[in-house]
Scaffold this active site. Structure first.
Site, mmCIF file in Angstrom:
data_model
loop_
_atom_site.group_PDB
_atom_site.id
_atom_site.type_symbol
_atom_site.label_atom_id
_atom_site.label_comp_id
_atom_site.label_asym_id
_atom_site.label_seq_id
_atom_site.Cartn_x
_atom_site.Cartn_y
_atom_site.Cartn_z
ATOM 1 N N TRP A 117 -16.366 16.825 -10.721
ATOM 2 C CA TRP A 117 -16.288 15.762 -9.718
ATOM 3 C C TRP A 117 -14.986 15.855 -8.937
ATOM 4 O O TRP A 117 -14.971 15.663 -7.716
ATOM 5 C CB TRP A 117 -16.475 14.394 -10.375
ATOM 6 C CG TRP A 117 -17.825 14.286 -10.993
ATOM 7 C CD1 TRP A 117 -18.130 14.347 -12.323
ATOM 8 C CD2 TRP A 117 -19.094 14.162 -10.309
ATOM 9 N NE1 TRP A 117 -19.496 14.261 -12.503
ATOM 10 C CE2 TRP A 117 -20.103 14.153 -11.292
ATOM 11 C CE3 TRP A 117 -19.448 14.072 -8.959
ATOM 12 C CZ2 TRP A 117 -21.457 14.046 -10.966
ATOM 13 C CZ3 TRP A 117 -20.797 13.961 -8.637
ATOM 14 C CH2 TRP A 117 -21.784 13.947 -9.633
ATOM 15 N N ASP A 186 -10.469 8.334 -8.626
ATOM 16 C CA ASP A 186 -11.902 8.181 -8.896
ATOM 17 C C ASP A 186 -12.009 7.716 -10.343
ATOM 18 O O ASP A 186 -11.890 8.504 -11.276
ATOM 19 C CB ASP A 186 -12.634 9.509 -8.702
ATOM 20 C CG ASP A 186 -14.115 9.411 -9.074
ATOM 21 O OD1 ASP A 186 -14.559 8.325 -9.504
ATOM 22 O OD2 ASP A 186 -14.822 10.427 -8.948
ATOM 23 N N LYS A 210 -21.570 3.167 -14.557
ATOM 24 C CA LYS A 210 -21.153 3.551 -15.898
ATOM 25 C C LYS A 210 -20.574 2.346 -16.639
ATOM 26 O O LYS A 210 -21.064 1.966 -17.690
ATOM 27 C CB LYS A 210 -20.173 4.706 -15.838
ATOM 28 C CG LYS A 210 -20.856 5.980 -15.305
ATOM 29 C CD LYS A 210 -19.878 7.018 -14.826
ATOM 30 C CE LYS A 210 -20.534 8.079 -13.976
ATOM 31 N NZ LYS A 210 -21.461 8.974 -14.649
#
Lengths: 372, 372
Positions: A117, A186, A210
């Site tokens: 990511w 992030d 999440k």
């Protein structure tokens, strides 16, 4: 909860008959939240209609939006200088939106590459301008977080971007970076799992699916002085300023409604200090079980282990596949590791109760006894 | 349903005690769909967990996504040359994404300006390049759709953008534009309300929250040959090609799950021909009631009237306010007009049953009798 006996496959279920869900995201939500949602269908309180069907300009939605934002501020200890936004498009759109706003035409931004990511975020920044790699752990398949002493952070960088937890590789920054430039984080996979030091950040973003709610909303926290540095002009929807202090366009109403409930649940639990203690305990129990024998082998370097995504391998791929299948039969789902690492992954986010981890450990004991 | 008698405020409720919802969006959903959602919380079928908590890579979500796309193709009669995408960010992000992909650096695109949303779409295109106004109805506060004979469409334009229905002003294209260039349509507020002629379009987009589902997902239909004309390279998330034929990043799972249910409901009703007939009937009844006396006055020119958003005024603003309040007491909500037009607006999208329109007409009769 049934206790396993040797060679007999155990079965685990919550009091309400639900299985234990270790999915990496979208992930488990607190059961009490889901029951509240159920209760509020097809009529929300005294509205005569559901929350899915009301205007985002209605006082009822305005109250939900305001409550969610107030709770976020309170939980994270954010002062007036912080803006809270609920956007769409996930972290993937933030990968573009962050550099579009904050990578200056005549400047640069630094990235810590600690997983897939992080790499994607870097790629989008590089597409727009001068993005630099300050450190990377790709040399050992992202199994560790590079030591801060090895980072090459340009003091003139507009920001340092990092991914606080790496869902795929099961690594996590054990402490928050301390650098001269503002951090952009992030935090999708460990948001609200532990306390943070807001002063170090310019912007924090997190896909909700999440730790905070369902898929479909991205929480963005942005500090006023950092916001003021953004490039101008920008396309309206991608300018963070468009969304500050107002609801610009139709938000993902249901997702925000659910986030508000999850935040209230988290506050009721005792907020971030209590959540952090529970998360520490869950991770400790699970890593202790992994380290107890050679049958299970953690993939992340011990000093970089994630408290959210616990990745481990078994002696063979055949056993790993069997583990996933038998665990599913036993009522433990979502344990298959990401294809780029293989093996197993237990995601133990906020809403994963300690009983789920205990059940998984019991199953691991049983499985080792049977196949070890 | 209680029939009103003169001077006594009527009260309307559905069989399950819900009010009639005329909200412009997010808007009413079929009650049967909401009850299915309720039934599937907190456990979805035999999954042991809810649909909100499963991976978007799971076979269960893949089945939902595939079913929704198949239903859309079937309902609209789309051939293999069409791609169906579920994106985020609403029509507002499409205003940027469309010209980013399809406005050539050395070319232009044409826009029909028939309302606030059309104007916003044009503004974002102009920000990126050479966008032209082919026609506008701003001269009379967007109360009509300009006659095609007055349009100045450049045959070299990359596309002609139009807004098929104007939520705020209560106007709608009575027929689909027929021009030499591919159409790009913001169909947010009349998507799936009537049949369309796919061949004329290159791209159709619609925020789901009016006719197709809850807020939080944008349906995008794109034709392969049009897709191939897009600019390259593009930021990953904003390149339509990224999302063709695969689920690129975490989609808004719950919103797509709901869209799939709404599409099944629509198919069960008889698809677009049946829906179109019902929508025609609802609009006819309501406009007939408006035209029956001078007490109510439609704001859109008769030849441009929308079958989705019926806008009308009363003799005074005081009466309009009273209408909204008394209607709410009577169980008819969401009737306040948009601030830029004032007056009343009844949004009678697909999920608004004919009984709701009949109830509104009864209330209008009562109200005129009492205050007229």
């Amino acid at each position: 909860m049934t206790q396993p006996t040797a060679l007999q496959t155990p079965v685990f279920r919550t009091a309400s008959g639900r299985v234990y869900n270790f999915s990496a995201g979208p992930a488990a939500l607190p059961e009490s939240v889901l029951l509240e949602v159920k209760e509020e269908l097809p009529i929300y309180r005294n509205l005569g209609t559901s929350v899915l069907e009301i205007s985002h300009r209605s006082p009822e939605y305005a109250a939900i939006d305001a409550s969610a934002k107030t709770l976020l501020r309170k939980l994270l200890g954010l002062g007036e200088e912080w803006h809270v936004l609920f956007l769409q498009g996930g972290a993937s759109l933030q990968f573009h939106q962050v550099p579009l706003n904050f990578l200056p035409k005549d400047g640069s931004a630094d990235y810590l590459i600690t997983g897939s990511w992080a790499k994607k975020a870097y790629k989008e920044a590089k597409f727009l301008g001068n993005a630099r790699v300050a450190a990377s752990s790709e040399d050992r398949n992202f199994s560790y977080i590079p030591d801060p002493s090895t980072w090459e952070v340009d003091p003139r960088a507009a920001y340092l971007h990092f991914t606080s937890n790496n869902t795929i590789y099961g690594t996590q920054f054990q402490t928050e970076p301390e650098v001269e430039v503002p951090l952009v984080c992030d935090a999708s996979s460990d948001f609200l799992s532990r306390r943070i030091t807001p002063e170090r950040y310019g912007l924090i973003y997190a896909g909700a699916q999440k730790n905070v709610g369902p898929a479909g909303v991205t929480v963005v926290l942005i500090r006023e002085d950092f916001l003021q540095r953004r490039n101008q002009p920008l396309p309206t929807m991608l300018d963070y300023g468009t969304h500050v202090g107002k609801i610009f366009n139709t938000p993902p109403v249901f997702a925000v409604y659910l986030v508000e409930k999850v935040l209230r649940w988290l506050e009721g639990l005792g907020g971030l200090p209590a959540m952090e203690a529970i998360n520490n305990r869950k991770a400790q129990l699970l890593y202790e079980r992994i380290d107890r024998s050679d049958f299970y082998r953690g993939t992340a370097e011990p000093g970089s282990r994630s408290k959210m995504n616990v990745t481990f391998r078994l002696p063979s791929e055949e056993l790993e596949q069997r583990f996933v299948e038998e665990a599913k039969q036993a009522g433990l789902i979502g344990l298959k590791g990401h294809r780029s690492v293989g093996g197993l992954r237990a995601s133990i986010y906020n809403a994963c109760p300690i009983e789920a981890v205990e059940a998984l450990i019991s199953f691991m004991d049983y499985f080792e006894q049977r196949y070890g």
